[in-house]
Scaffold this motif. Sequence first.
Motif, PDB file in Angstrom:
ATOM      1  N   ALA B 206     -22.975 -20.013  13.555  1.00 43.30           N
ATOM      2  CA  ALA B 206     -22.325 -18.995  14.156  1.00 43.30           C
ATOM      3  C   ALA B 206     -21.607 -17.817  13.355  1.00 43.30           C
ATOM      4  N   THR B 207     -21.618 -18.057  11.912  1.00 44.56           N
ATOM      5  CA  THR B 207     -20.909 -17.213  11.098  1.00 44.56           C
ATOM      6  C   THR B 207     -21.928 -16.241  10.581  1.00 44.56           C
ATOM      7  N   ASP B 208     -21.503 -15.006  10.751  1.00 48.50           N
ATOM      8  CA  ASP B 208     -22.358 -13.847  10.158  1.00 48.50           C
ATOM      9  C   ASP B 208     -21.795 -13.212   9.045  1.00 48.50           C
ATOM     10  N   ALA B 209     -20.124 -13.606   8.837  1.00 49.26           N
ATOM     11  CA  ALA B 209     -19.880 -12.800   7.636  1.00 49.26           C
ATOM     12  C   ALA B 209     -18.521 -13.729   7.342  1.00 49.26           C
ATOM     13  N   ILE B 210     -18.237 -13.770   6.052  1.00 50.64           N
ATOM     14  CA  ILE B 210     -16.904 -14.558   5.428  1.00 50.64           C
ATOM     15  C   ILE B 210     -16.124 -13.718   4.841  1.00 50.64           C
ATOM     16  N   VAL B 211     -14.690 -13.689   5.310  1.00 56.04           N
ATOM     17  CA  VAL B 211     -13.853 -12.776   4.770  1.00 56.04           C
ATOM     18  C   VAL B 211     -12.639 -13.838   4.101  1.00 56.04           C
ATOM     19  N   LEU B 212     -12.509 -13.494   2.789  1.00 55.71           N
ATOM     20  CA  LEU B 212     -11.566 -14.293   2.091  1.00 55.71           C
ATOM     21  C   LEU B 212     -10.070 -13.777   1.930  1.00 55.71           C
ATOM     22  N   HIS B 213      -9.096 -14.353   2.096  1.00 61.27           N
ATOM     23  CA  HIS B 213      -7.513 -13.911   1.538  1.00 61.27           C
ATOM     24  C   HIS B 213      -7.260 -14.774   0.535  1.00 61.27           C
ATOM     25  N   VAL B 214      -7.219 -14.262  -0.677  1.00 59.55           N
ATOM     26  CA  VAL B 214      -6.991 -14.708  -1.945  1.00 59.55           C
ATOM     27  C   VAL B 214      -5.559 -14.591  -2.446  1.00 59.55           C
ATOM     28  N   GLU B 215      -4.508 -15.573  -2.998  1.00 54.09           N
ATOM     29  CA  GLU B 215      -3.562 -15.451  -3.723  1.00 54.09           C
ATOM     30  C   GLU B 215      -3.569 -15.662  -5.045  1.00 54.09           C
ATOM     31  N   GLY B 216      -4.258 -16.839  -5.128  1.00 54.34           N
ATOM     32  CA  GLY B 216      -4.734 -17.490  -6.442  1.00 54.34           C
ATOM     33  C   GLY B 216      -5.006 -18.750  -6.547  1.00 54.34           C
TER      34      GLY B 216
END
Lengths: 260, 475
Positions: B206-216
């Motif tokens: 079902a996933t067609d794009a992955i978005v990342l929120h990265v602090e560290g």
Amino acid sequence: MSDRGAADGTTASDAATPLDTVTRIDEDAVESIIERARAAGRTTLTEAESKSLLDAAGIETPDRAVVADAEEAITAAEAIGYPVVAKVSSPAVTHKTEWADGAGVALDLADADAVADATDAIREAAAAEGIEAEVLIEDAAALDAGTELIVGGMNTPSFGPVALVGLGGVFTEVYEDVAHRIAPVTAAEARAAVESLTAAPLLSGYRGRPPGDVDALVETVQAVGDLLVEAPAIDEIDVNPVLVSPDGAVALDALVVLAE
Amino acid sequence: MNVGSLFQPASIAVVGASRAPEKIGHQVLVNLRPFDGTIHPVNPSAEGEIFGREFVASVTEIDDDVDLALVAVPAPVVPDVIEECAAAGVDAAVIYAGGFAEAGPEGEDRQDRVVETATDHGMAVLGPNTSGFVIPGDGLCGSFASGVEEVPAGGTCVIAQSGGVAHSLAFQTLREGRGLSAMVGLGNRATVGFPEAIGHFDDHAATDAIVLHVEGTDRGRELLEASRAADTPVIAYKVGESDVGAFAESHTGALTGDHELYLAGFEQYGIPTVESTRELLDGAAVLGDGPLPAGPNVGVITAQAGPGIIIADRIQRSGGRLPELADATSEEIAGILPGITYAENPIDTGRPMPEFGDVVAAVAADDAVDVVLVNELYEDALGLPVDRMRSLVETVEKPIVFATDGPPADFEDDVAALEEMGIPVFHSPERAADVVSLLARYGALADGGRQEPNDERQEPSDDGTADSTGVNADV
């Protein structure tokens, strides 16, 4: 470097795969330089040791010799060819230019008398401070023949070895014109890093300046990254300046720090 | 470690299940109601049933195979609960409580115990210190937050270091009617971190794009490698610019901050970065829905000059290029619109007109153009060029983005028709320009690093996992 939030629970250390490097490194030479410093209880290498380490990674360094007194200094200078520079060489001195009211570095020594005077001044200042010091006699580089860059690298907690290239010389930390890449660095990646610098036009002959040998600079960036990959004992490498001229890229000063 | 048991469980135990509505262990049960697998409420001091399911005293007393334990108990008892889960053969757990590695030496000891148990038993542990995860398409809400179960199923997978940011992104997609394929708050990353989550959702249908929120993260290199190895488009938002290098012995140390390394690393590994949650979701919607850009060159067609200037400025400022069009294209446009205002890129037709769609098609067909941005305010008499766009998307495999505005009731059918055919529509010139700039950066990276990650070195392995380096990752 801090890890905001918290440390990860798991690591990749169980599944270590060697990183591929491209430059050729004389691993025996690297190991023996590191071992010697360790045996002496030091984590900061002298400039001469640092440059020998760069030599072992195929990075170009000036002709040089470490000498004990004026007589040896003159012999070395004549073998290298005038002009030369004389620098204090001691584990006790890391900031050579600020040391002993400027006695630590003497530039543009054109004859035997000048070499002898500079060498004596360094020895006297060392004696006055009560430290062991030798003298590094080195081929003098014509700084106006090229552009001063910084090439560096370090082992970081999050990314392991990384390399850096930027505008070098005395204004390095004023302009902070640098680009980082995760090591090992491909030639294309190193070139992209160089081209991303604000100072990049200086390397292509900006307003009549001598153009730089960017290929040689790219190889230097790769070699510094590879050194960190091959020798995990090294924490930081600072080569500043690297003089990039039409004839190549030469490491004029170097500082290597080992892991504690 | 079986990350599949975490994100695709057939059977779930809720440890700390409670009848008290103010308890996390209650809200988790409420959120699980659409889940069609087995649910076991676990609480040693409760008896009887809740939502028609019998309380049990411990996970070790459940006869069924439990895939996933949702652990809604306070931090001090979590290590023991994880040990019970391990003893009961539970494959995966979510730990909601804070009070672990983020909270001083005592918390670090707690987390160490959890990690040790989980590692020994190959348990996939999400958290601690997270709000959990949600997979809308499976009706699986492993979060204690209320309201996230309303987020519709979509194509974007959110993997956020912060559970709070994950939920903020989820509610944004709810408001915009876009939805998510998955939402994961990683929290303290006991054994499930970015590499594991990226690897799992890269294979998620079902996933067609992955978005990342990265602090560290200590595992920065693995994060980069997993992002590059993914076949699914990945976009990253790195926050925490004030982190400075702790090394000051050398110039290099003074010049090497954590944040710079993330940004340089993402670029080197072909992952575009953005600077807001809005760009993250807009970018995912566009990369997920439509064709991927092959390069950084943007063709802009505007029916009004002013918004066109805003768009051109913004694209050029953030890494996109406005290439010259081929002579044949300019001639074709001049033929369509004799006396056109400006027949170079950006093309300005001066006003909406019946031929507007033909102009868009001419620019889209130009080989110099990788991405097409169309700006046209809505006019009732003309509508948006829906029919012309429908035939265009059948012939041209390039991302096309629309910026338009007007009275919503009048143009919503046209907007829906465009979105239906894979042309995303945004309602401000800046928002459209920002997402097109992201497409341009994605295209530039695709052109350079992404397709050939290692021009003279080994490739990531074919199974989608990056080669681990292990270099200093455990410091």
